[in-house]
Design a protein around this motif. Structure first.
Motif, PDB file in Angstrom:
ATOM      1  N   ILE A  82       0.830  -1.199   0.000  1.00 32.16           N
ATOM      2  CA  ILE A  82       0.000   0.000   0.000  1.00 32.16           C
ATOM      3  C   ILE A  82       0.868   1.254   0.000  1.00 32.16           C
ATOM      4  CG2 ILE A  82      -1.612   1.374   1.387  1.00 32.16           C
ATOM      5  CD1 ILE A  82      -2.951  -1.227   2.241  1.00 32.16           C
ATOM      6  N   ASP A  83       1.908   1.266   0.837  1.00 33.10           N
ATOM      7  CA  ASP A  83       2.784   2.435   0.917  1.00 33.10           C
ATOM      8  C   ASP A  83       3.471   2.696  -0.416  1.00 33.10           C
ATOM      9  OD1 ASP A  83       3.789   4.524   2.591  1.00 33.10           O
ATOM     10  OD2 ASP A  83       5.732   3.516   2.627  1.00 33.10           O
ATOM     11  N   LYS A  84       3.912   1.625  -1.068  1.00 33.02           N
ATOM     12  CA  LYS A  84       4.571   1.766  -2.367  1.00 33.02           C
ATOM     13  C   LYS A  84       3.612   2.335  -3.413  1.00 33.02           C
ATOM     14  CE  LYS A  84       5.423  -2.014  -4.623  1.00 33.02           C
ATOM     15  NZ  LYS A  84       6.030  -3.325  -4.976  1.00 33.02           N
ATOM     16  N   ILE A  85       2.389   1.826  -3.426  1.00 38.91           N
ATOM     17  CA  ILE A  85       1.387   2.295  -4.395  1.00 38.91           C
ATOM     18  C   ILE A  85       1.038   3.755  -4.155  1.00 38.91           C
ATOM     19  CG2 ILE A  85      -1.010   2.024  -5.146  1.00 38.91           C
ATOM     20  CD1 ILE A  85      -0.674  -1.006  -4.509  1.00 38.91           C
ATOM     21  N   GLN A  86       0.811   4.124  -2.878  1.00 39.37           N
ATOM     22  CA  GLN A  86       0.436   5.510  -2.566  1.00 39.37           C
ATOM     23  C   GLN A  86       1.537   6.495  -2.964  1.00 39.37           C
ATOM     24  OE1 GLN A  86      -1.147   5.260   1.679  1.00 39.37           O
ATOM     25  NE2 GLN A  86      -2.704   6.486   0.651  1.00 39.37           N
ATOM     26  N   LYS A  87       2.772   6.171  -2.633  1.00 41.05           N
ATOM     27  CA  LYS A  87       3.877   7.086  -2.926  1.00 41.05           C
ATOM     28  C   LYS A  87       4.143   7.180  -4.424  1.00 41.05           C
ATOM     29  CE  LYS A  87       6.029   6.793   1.603  1.00 41.05           C
ATOM     30  NZ  LYS A  87       7.129   6.267   2.440  1.00 41.05           N
ATOM     31  N   LEU A  88       3.969   6.066  -5.131  1.00 41.25           N
ATOM     32  CA  LEU A  88       4.124   6.086  -6.590  1.00 41.25           C
ATOM     33  C   LEU A  88       3.044   6.958  -7.219  1.00 41.25           C
ATOM     34  CD1 LEU A  88       5.464   5.075  -9.188  1.00 41.25           C
ATOM     35  CD2 LEU A  88       3.934   3.085  -9.098  1.00 41.25           C
ATOM     36  N   ASN A  89       1.802   6.804  -6.761  1.00 40.87           N
ATOM     37  CA  ASN A  89       0.707   7.622  -7.290  1.00 40.87           C
ATOM     38  C   ASN A  89       0.944   9.105  -7.030  1.00 40.87           C
ATOM     39  OD1 ASN A  89      -0.658   5.384  -8.231  1.00 40.87           O
ATOM     40  ND2 ASN A  89      -2.018   5.220  -6.460  1.00 40.87           N
ATOM     41  N   ASP A  90       1.470   9.430  -5.846  1.00 45.60           N
ATOM     42  CA  ASP A  90       1.736  10.831  -5.515  1.00 45.60           C
ATOM     43  C   ASP A  90       2.810  11.425  -6.421  1.00 45.60           C
ATOM     44  OD1 ASP A  90      -0.152  10.704  -3.609  1.00 45.60           O
ATOM     45  OD2 ASP A  90       1.163  10.970  -1.886  1.00 45.60           O
ATOM     46  N   GLY A 106      -0.359  16.163   0.522  1.00 44.65           N
ATOM     47  CA  GLY A 106      -1.312  16.023   1.616  1.00 44.65           C
ATOM     48  C   GLY A 106      -2.083  14.722   1.611  1.00 44.65           C
ATOM     49  N   THR A 107      -1.531  13.713   0.946  1.00 45.98           N
ATOM     50  CA  THR A 107      -2.190  12.409   0.937  1.00 45.98           C
ATOM     51  C   THR A 107      -2.268  11.838   2.353  1.00 45.98           C
ATOM     52  OG1 THR A 107      -1.366  11.944  -1.278  1.00 45.98           O
ATOM     53  CG2 THR A 107      -2.071  10.051   0.032  1.00 45.98           C
ATOM     54  N   ILE A 108      -3.395  11.240   2.693  1.00 44.00           N
ATOM     55  CA  ILE A 108      -3.538  10.552   3.978  1.00 44.00           C
ATOM     56  C   ILE A 108      -2.968   9.149   3.805  1.00 44.00           C
ATOM     57  CG2 ILE A 108      -5.161   9.664   5.694  1.00 44.00           C
ATOM     58  CD1 ILE A 108      -7.054  11.926   4.937  1.00 44.00           C
ATOM     59  N   TYR A 109      -1.788   8.939   4.321  1.00 48.04           N
ATOM     60  CA  TYR A 109      -1.120   7.660   4.125  1.00 48.04           C
ATOM     61  C   TYR A 109      -1.670   6.600   5.082  1.00 48.04           C
ATOM     62  CZ  TYR A 109       2.225   9.917   1.048  1.00 48.04           C
ATOM     63  OH  TYR A 109       2.807  10.586   0.003  1.00 48.04           O
ATOM     64  N   VAL A 110      -1.962   5.441   4.528  1.00 48.77           N
ATOM     65  CA  VAL A 110      -2.479   4.331   5.321  1.00 48.77           C
ATOM     66  C   VAL A 110      -1.480   3.956   6.417  1.00 48.77           C
ATOM     67  CG1 VAL A 110      -3.164   1.899   5.253  1.00 48.77           C
ATOM     68  CG2 VAL A 110      -3.870   3.451   3.419  1.00 48.77           C
ATOM     69  N   VAL A 111      -0.186   3.982   6.089  1.00 47.12           N
ATOM     70  CA  VAL A 111       0.856   3.637   7.060  1.00 47.12           C
ATOM     71  C   VAL A 111       0.760   4.519   8.300  1.00 47.12           C
ATOM     72  CG1 VAL A 111       3.341   3.760   7.522  1.00 47.12           C
ATOM     73  CG2 VAL A 111       2.513   2.653   5.442  1.00 47.12           C
ATOM     74  N   ASP A 112       0.584   5.816   8.110  1.00 45.14           N
ATOM     75  CA  ASP A 112       0.507   6.743   9.239  1.00 45.14           C
ATOM     76  C   ASP A 112      -0.698   6.422  10.124  1.00 45.14           C
ATOM     77  OD1 ASP A 112       2.733   8.022   8.238  1.00 45.14           O
ATOM     78  OD2 ASP A 112       1.573   9.544   7.174  1.00 45.14           O
ATOM     79  N   VAL A 113      -1.820   6.126   9.482  1.00 42.57           N
ATOM     80  CA  VAL A 113      -3.040   5.827  10.238  1.00 42.57           C
ATOM     81  C   VAL A 113      -2.874   4.533  11.034  1.00 42.57           C
ATOM     82  CG1 VAL A 113      -5.503   5.290  10.080  1.00 42.57           C
ATOM     83  CG2 VAL A 113      -4.498   7.024   8.571  1.00 42.57           C
ATOM     84  N   ILE A 114      -2.336   3.495  10.389  1.00 46.95           N
ATOM     85  CA  ILE A 114      -2.152   2.208  11.074  1.00 46.95           C
ATOM     86  C   ILE A 114      -1.164   2.352  12.222  1.00 46.95           C
ATOM     87  CG2 ILE A 114      -1.344  -0.174  10.843  1.00 46.95           C
ATOM     88  CD1 ILE A 114      -4.051   0.353   9.533  1.00 46.95           C
TER      89      ILE A 114
END
Length: 222
Positions: free
Chosen positions: A107-115, A122-130
């Motif tokens: 998930i972290d890899k996908i989110q950062k690639l998309n960004d 200002g993306t809400i990263y799943v890693v930070d929430v977990i």
């Protein structure tokens, strides 16, 4: 990213994570559901006619790592339901941690690639929430630098471990970073002699880089 500003959180009713005492056994059921729901928010749930391919990927990973053709005794029509039943009932801590780490890595890899592709800020990263959910539940693990770490002490983690990981994230410290993580892996496997050797190698590699950068006398002979 902060968790929702709820009444119970404002009034310290969810402040277990502020303690320096962490839980290292299987996570509480509430945390398990928080993790699953957060994963679902990112990956999606099953489609009525077509199963979500990401849940299939995660299920296959778990089956291979655990060594079983099925995660549960019951047959399920889709991978998501099978994973949820397994995750909310199992006491196999190692497999629980493998599941959390494996999913967060993807998930972290996908989110950062998309960004990077979209230039979003200002993306809400799943890693930070977990990570915040685990801390709030006093579950003694955090995901950093693409790995899940056990937190033995909030002070040691905040003042020593985390700064060291951030420091080694620079590309020029690639070698000592690999040696550092190798030492950590040896520590987890109770291979203490190997752990000490890898720690020494990481220290030596780091000092060589610093000495060369600062042109210290004798740096070339190190």
């Amino acid at each position: 990213m902060a968790l929702p500003d709820t009444y119970s959180r404002r009034n310290g009713l969810r402040a277990a994570g502020n303690s320096d005492v962490f839980l290292y056994d299987a996570p509480p059921i509430a945390l398990r559901w928080q993790i699953i729901l957060q994963f679902e928010e990112f990956m999606g749930v099953k489609d009525v006619y077509q199963e979500n391919s990401y849940w299939i990927k995660v299920r296959k990973f778990l089956q291979k790592e655990i060594g079983t053709p099925s995660l549960t005794r019951r047959n399920h029509s889709n991978s998501r339901d099978e994973i949820v039943e397994w995750f909310t009932n199992t006491n196999d801590l190692h497999s629980i941690l493998d599941f959390i780490e494996y999913t967060l890595q993807d998930i972290d890899k996908i989110q950062k690639l998309n960004d990077r592709i979209t230039g979003r800020v200002g993306t809400i990263y799943v890693v930070d929430v977990i990570n915040q959910r685990m801390k709030e539940a006093s579950f003694g693990y955090q995901f950093e630098s693409n790995r899940l770490f056990r937190i033995d002490s909030t002070f040691i983690h905040a003042e020593i471990v985390k700064p060291a990981i951030n420091f080694l994230s620079s590309p020029k410290f690639h070698t000592p970073k690999e040696e550092y993580f190798s030492a950590f892996q040896s520590y987890k496997e109770n291979k203490f002699t190997s752990c000490i050797i890898e720690c020494n190698k990481a220290f030596e590699s780091t000092m060589k880089i610093i000495a060369a950068e600062r042109n210290w006398d004798g740096a070339q002979s190190l």
